[in-house]
Design a protein around this motif. Structure first.
Motif, short mmCIF file in Angstrom:
data_model
loop_
_atom_site.label_atom_id
_atom_site.label_comp_id
_atom_site.label_asym_id
_atom_site.label_seq_id
_atom_site.Cartn_x
_atom_site.Cartn_y
_atom_site.Cartn_z
N HIS A 204 0.83 -1.21 0.00
CA HIS A 204 0.00 0.00 0.00
C HIS A 204 0.87 1.26 0.00
CE1 HIS A 204 -3.81 -1.98 0.51
NE2 HIS A 204 -3.56 -2.44 1.72
N GLN A 210 -3.77 -1.50 -4.06
CA GLN A 210 -5.05 -1.44 -3.37
C GLN A 210 -5.40 -2.81 -2.78
OE1 GLN A 210 -6.77 1.62 -3.19
NE2 GLN A 210 -4.80 2.26 -4.05
N SER A 232 -6.48 2.04 -10.07
CA SER A 232 -5.64 0.96 -9.57
C SER A 232 -5.09 0.14 -10.73
CB SER A 232 -6.45 0.05 -8.64
OG SER A 232 -5.78 -1.16 -8.39
N MET A 271 -11.29 -4.19 -4.04
CA MET A 271 -11.60 -2.81 -3.63
C MET A 271 -12.83 -2.79 -2.73
SD MET A 271 -10.79 -0.85 -7.24
CE MET A 271 -11.33 0.74 -6.62
#
Length: 628
Positions: A204, A210, A232, A271
């Motif tokens: 991260h 992500q 992403s 996500m």
């Protein structure tokens, strides 16, 4: 009140750190039991030094909730986290780009805030770390935060580092699962899974990766993603056809066997959503702790690590024209996983230097007038397929000189000697690239001669790097030397060409079946346990791994609730804190994944990765699960 002896020991640690960097020395300094204990303030301890801090990516670890008496526990937690980190690509191949520091700062009380629940008492600690997002009722337990201002102040104590060339990792003195990314990565120090939290959170913080979770709150499936195409790099709305046609996202990796298991393609969920968004691999380090980064994530991390350094560490001064009566040189970085490529060009024409780190201009007999000489250093790693990433400053650097044959170069009297080199204090693995750099007399490039067990090794024009994978080393321990020709300057390494061994122990089966030409088979009608025990003839921690039916290699950590307990396989998996562990056959990560038992025969492979980076040959056994 601090005794003079304690203060002196702490000052020695600080002076040692500064001296190592000022001298440009390369080595590894373990944070061992003799390290000064910071009884009345923080102490900076160099754990791994690969070069000057201002020319390296620096990992700065600090602990919170460790009292002065508990500082040995912090060092043990740090050692475990680093052993796991170096077993994971691309950290394994780029370890030589990274310095590691420990800022040892005692806390007044043991533990951190809101651990494990919001009703837990607050602790008086150095960094004010806390679960539940810093004790926020609307947060989640696993979100472990740190006071970034205090963490930055401690990190600033590390000489030569700044926010631009370092990553701070704060370890909480806790066995509760948790961590966070962002500008300052956090992880619990003592949880069975904690050493796997660290690379995930660095993914991260450093790589901008992500989460691939399909939930945010544990036990609650995420809803359907309804936003635009994600920024992403490892999430998309595109189909595989659209990725290929548009040359978008991970199209270059489609169809490849994933390093984290399965095939790289389009797998739904990520996500914090269960549907409507897709990721490259069924599981990876950003989804399920224990697996590796897949190729898409690994490429991102290679760029992120490399962007923190300069591939060209030093070179012949280029601020003014140079003469054509001299040798011109570059010093490069030296990835453990493979040597960098160097290309020399004169007036745009490639010179036949075949990767040499220097070029003698005298045999070129340059015509009068100015000429342009360039040296381009590139990382040819197979971990990167995107040409834009390859051409970026992270993986390609060029230095340019103006050469004027009318100039005469003064001889500087530089004596040939070794400068930076692979650390000699610990064994190097049989898959490593070993390097030895030298000083640079203007009239010639000192030649480095390598010998393995006394036998001369042919290296070619680049005699600064030796790739041990190209040598036929037998299993065992070997002696490698590098000597500057015509001098007594010599370096010696021990080459560890014997991977660590690992054995398994299973709970009692219904029966054991042995057939000629097949692995031993164990038959169960329900849960069973597996313990992996590694052993090595060299010092250093060993990481054990296993995989089921050819899926991704999974780091063995014991059991999520007890690092000393064996791993437990069950037909449907075991739910712990709303995550699922140990389903035999097709893996299951969350309670809403398919729990149908995979009855039948399964192949379990196991192996080791030792401290030198050797990967053991996989061994295997069979498990047959029958209906009860």
């Amino acid at each position: 009140m601090t005794s003079q002896r304690t203060g002196a020991r702490r000052e020695v640690a600080r002076v040692l750190a500064v001296c190592l960097l000022a001298a440009g020395l390369v080595g590894t300094v373990p944070a061992a039991a003799g390290t000064p204990t910071p009884a009345d303030g923080p102490a900076v301890v160099p754990v791994q030094t690969t070069g000057p801090a201002d020319r390296r990516f620096n990992l700065v670890f600090m602990g919170d909730g460790y009292t002065a008496a508990e500082m040995p526990a912090f060092r043990a937690d740090l050692d475990r986290h680093l052993s796991t980190l170096w077993s994971i690509e691309p950290f394994a191949s780029y370890r030589s780009y990274i310095n590691v520091w420990a800022v040892e700062v005692p806390s007044a009380e043991s533990g951190v805030d809101c651990d494990p629940g919001l009703d837990a008492p607050a602790r008086d600690t150095a960094l004010d770390m806390g679960f539940w997002g810093g004790c926020e009722a609307g947060s989640v337990q696993r979100l472990l935060t740190v006071d970034s201002r205090k963490a930055a102040a401690l990190a600033d104590l590390v000489p030569g580092t700044s926010a631009a060339n370092r990553q701070v990792v704060a370890l909480a003195h806790s066995s509760t699962y948790g961590g966070a990314g962002g500008g300052y990565a956090t992880a619990s120090g003592g949880n069975a899974l904690s050493s796997l939290i660290t690379p995930h959170e660095i993914g991260h913080s450093l790589g901008g990766l992500q989460d691939e979770y399909d939930y945010y709150a544990r036990g609650v499936p995420g809803d359907t993603y309804s936003g635009p195409e994600p920024s992403s790099s490892h999430h998309t709305l595109l189909t595989e056809r659209q990725m290929r046609d548009g040359r978008a996202k991970w199209w270059r990796w489609l169809g490849e066997e994933s390093e984290s298991g399965g095939v790289i393609g389009r797998h739904e969920g990520g996500m914090y959503r269960t549907k409507g968004v897709w990721r490259p691999s069924r599981h990876s380090l950003m989804k399920t702790l224990g697996y590796a980064f897949d190729q898409v994530e690994r490429e991102v991390m290679v760029r992120a690590i490399s962007a923190k350094v300069n591939l060209i560490q030093d070179h012949t001064p280029a601020t003014a024209p140079i003469g054509a009566d001299r040798t011109v040189w570059v010093d490069t970085l030296h990835p453990v996983g493979g040597a960098l490529a160097v290309t020399w060009r004169l007036d745009g024409r490639t010179l036949p230097t075949r990767g040499a780190r220097s070029v003698d201009l005298r045999p070129l007999r340059l015509s009068p007038g100015p000429h342009t000489l360039t040296a381009t250093v590139t990382d040819p790693t197979p971990f990167v397929r995107d040409p834009a990433v390859r051409a970026s400053a992270a993986l390609t650097r060029t230095v340019t000189w103006t050469v004027d044959p009318a100039l005469t170069t003064a001889r500087d009297g530089t004596v040939p000697a070794f400068t930076g080199h692979t650390p000699v204090g610990a064994p190097v693995g049989a898959r490593s690239v070993v390097h030895a750099d030298t000083t640079h007399p203007t009239g010639r490039a000192p030649a480095v001669r390598w010998r393995l067990d006394g036998r001369l090794v042919t290296t070619g024009p680049n005699d600064r790097d030796l790739d041990l994978r190209s040598l036929p080393t037998r299993t065992g321990t070997h002696t490698l030397t590098a000597r500057i020709a015509g001098t007594d300057e010599e370096l010696t390494w021990t080459v560890d060409a014997r991977p660590a061994a690992v054995s398994y122990a299973l709970s009692a089966p219904l029966r054991t079946v042995g057939r000629h030409g097949r692995p031993v088979e164990y038959v169960y009608d329900g849960p069973f346990t597996m313990r992996l025990t590694a052993r090595d003839d060299q010092e250093g921690a060993v990481v054990s791994q296993f995989r089921v039916d050819g899926d991704g290699w999974y780091t063995y950590y014991g059991w999520p609730t007890d690092a000393d307990a064996p791993f437990r396989f069950t037909p449907g998996g075991t739910v712990i804190d709303d995550l699922v562990y140990g389903k035999l056959g097709r893996s299951r990560a969350v309670p809403w994944d398919d729990a149908t038992p995979d009855y039948g025969t399964h192949r379990i492979e196991y192996r080791t990765i030792d401290a030198a980076g050797n990967i053991g040959r996989p061994r295997e056994f069979l498990v047959t699960l029958v209906e009860p």
